[in-house]
Design an enzyme around this catalytic site. Structure first.
Site, PDB file in Angstrom:
ATOM      1  CE  LYS A  44      61.294   6.530  32.512  1.00  0.00           C
ATOM      2  NZ  LYS A  44      62.730   6.402  32.848  1.00  0.00           N
ATOM      3  N   GLY A  45      58.857   1.574  36.781  1.00  0.00           N
ATOM      4  CA  GLY A  45      58.567   0.136  36.843  1.00  0.00           C
ATOM      5  C   GLY A  45      57.172  -0.229  37.320  1.00  0.00           C
ATOM      6  CG  ASP A 102      59.463  -2.308  39.776  1.00  0.00           C
ATOM      7  OD1 ASP A 102      59.883  -2.085  40.941  1.00  0.00           O
ATOM      8  OD2 ASP A 102      60.132  -2.022  38.762  1.00  0.00           O
ATOM      9  CG  ASP A 105      66.987  -6.880  44.129  1.00  0.00           C
ATOM     10  OD1 ASP A 105      67.212  -7.926  44.759  1.00  0.00           O
ATOM     11  OD2 ASP A 105      67.748  -6.464  43.238  1.00  0.00           O
ATOM     12  CE  LYS A 133      65.439 -10.152  41.590  1.00  0.00           C
ATOM     13  NZ  LYS A 133      66.542  -9.531  40.794  1.00  0.00           N
ATOM     14  CG  PHE A 154      67.798  -8.326  35.636  1.00  0.00           C
ATOM     15  CD1 PHE A 154      68.197  -7.545  36.711  1.00  0.00           C
ATOM     16  CD2 PHE A 154      67.129  -7.717  34.586  1.00  0.00           C
ATOM     17  CE1 PHE A 154      67.943  -6.176  36.735  1.00  0.00           C
ATOM     18  CE2 PHE A 154      66.873  -6.348  34.600  1.00  0.00           C
ATOM     19  CZ  PHE A 154      67.285  -5.581  35.678  1.00  0.00           C
TER      20      PHE A 154
HETATM   21  P1  IMP Z   1      65.844  -2.374  45.585  1.00  0.00           P
HETATM   22  O1  IMP Z   1      67.104  -3.170  45.376  1.00  0.00           O
HETATM   23  O2  IMP Z   1      64.839  -3.164  46.393  1.00  0.00           O
HETATM   24  O3  IMP Z   1      66.122  -1.031  46.155  1.00  0.00           O
HETATM   25  O4  IMP Z   1      65.206  -2.174  44.155  1.00  0.00           O
HETATM   26  C1  IMP Z   1      65.448  -1.037  43.395  1.00  0.00           C
HETATM   27  C2  IMP Z   1      64.810  -1.088  42.045  1.00  0.00           C
HETATM   28  O5  IMP Z   1      65.627  -1.892  41.235  1.00  0.00           O
HETATM   29  C3  IMP Z   1      63.425  -1.699  41.927  1.00  0.00           C
HETATM   30  O6  IMP Z   1      62.416  -0.804  42.171  1.00  0.00           O
HETATM   31  C4  IMP Z   1      63.425  -2.086  40.470  1.00  0.00           C
HETATM   32  O7  IMP Z   1      63.018  -1.004  39.662  1.00  0.00           O
HETATM   33  C5  IMP Z   1      64.870  -2.427  40.208  1.00  0.00           C
HETATM   34  N1  IMP Z   1      65.058  -3.896  40.179  1.00  0.00           N
HETATM   35  C6  IMP Z   1      65.453  -4.711  41.165  1.00  0.00           C
HETATM   36  N2  IMP Z   1      65.493  -6.000  40.762  1.00  0.00           N
HETATM   37  C7  IMP Z   1      65.097  -5.958  39.462  1.00  0.00           C
HETATM   38  C8  IMP Z   1      64.907  -6.981  38.461  1.00  0.00           C
HETATM   39  O8  IMP Z   1      65.104  -8.191  38.663  1.00  0.00           O
HETATM   40  N3  IMP Z   1      64.482  -6.538  37.243  1.00  0.00           N
HETATM   41  C9  IMP Z   1      64.247  -5.218  36.944  1.00  0.00           C
HETATM   42  N4  IMP Z   1      64.396  -4.253  37.851  1.00  0.00           N
HETATM   43  C10 IMP Z   1      64.823  -4.622  39.083  1.00  0.00           C
HETATM   44 MG    MG Z   2      61.394   0.454  40.441  1.00  0.00          MG
END
Ligand code: IMP
Ligand code: MG
Length: 185
Positions: A44-45, A102, A105, A133, A154
């Site tokens: 949903k982000g 969104d 990370d 990030k 976060f």
């Molecule tokens: P990934 O670690 O790049 O696979 O990110 C997975 C998902 O984690 C992202 O699409 C976000 O929805 C969520 N996420 C990662 N970091 C944050 C943060 O700092 N705040 C909120 N959601 C996050």
């Molecule tokens: Mg997401």
């Protein structure tokens, strides 16, 4: 039920996000002039960023679709395993796909999604994330377009949640204290 946590200061405001959407929207519009593109928003982000970006895509052949996926587990750190909760309705074969996310990370979600969608014969796949990030990265994933770089915090607001809350904030902020349980969806 999770406790309410203190919301930090405004890091990136609505005007900055709008300006960035216009800038990136123009890059995408120029690059894919006359070509069929499909923006794939990751629920949903990505909802707010998707809506903002879409306003700036000048391409009559542009369509949109959504997917939902989650990483297993429920902490503010990504677990590394991706589950598809809702797949695309649209056929992406022969189209230029732009995944709209969104935040990148660890990069685990998008590395998985890129491979997953590449199997369906799209003409190309690019990634457009509101936030990057880099300190969280566990893969070599690079977003083709990203709005702003953030540090080891976060992040909440403009679609990003903590335990499903704070998505409605019209700006990007952060949690003052982020070592408790939350969903990373
Ligand atoms: P990934 O670690 O790049 O696979 O990110 C997975 C998902 O984690 C992202 O699409 C976000 O929805 C969520 N996420 C990662 N970091 C944050 C943060 O700092 N705040 C909120 N959601 C996050
Ligand atoms: Mg997401």
């Amino acid at each position: 039920m999770s406790e309410r946590k203190p919301v930090g200061k405004i890091m990136i405001d609505e005007d900055q996000i709008r300006a960035k959407a216009a800038e990136i929207g123009k890059l995408i519009s120029d690059k894919y002039q006359g070509e069929e593109i499909i923006l794939v928003g990751i629920l949903k982000g990505a909802v707010m960023w998707m809506a903002e970006l879409l306003k700036h895509i000048d391409n009559e052949q542009c369509t949109i679709d959504f997917m939902s996926c989650s990483s297993y587990g429920s902490s503010t750190k990504t677990s590394g395993v991706v589950k598809i909760n809702k797949d695309l309705d649209a056929d992406i074969q022969g189209k230029h796909v732009i995944i709209v996310e969104d935040i990148v990370d660890s990069g685990v979600t998008l590395t998985y999604l890129k491979k997953y969608l590449a199997n369906r014969g799209p003409k190309s796949i690019e990634i457009c994330a509101l936030l990057d990030k880099p300190c969280g990265r566990k893969t070599d994933l690079v977003a083709d377009y990203f709005g702003f770089e953030v540090g080891d915090q976060f992040i909440i607001g403009f679609g990003l949640d903590y335990a499903q809350k704070y998505r409605q904030l019209p700006y990007i902020s952060y949690l003052e204290d982020d070592d408790e349980e939350a969903t990373a969806e």
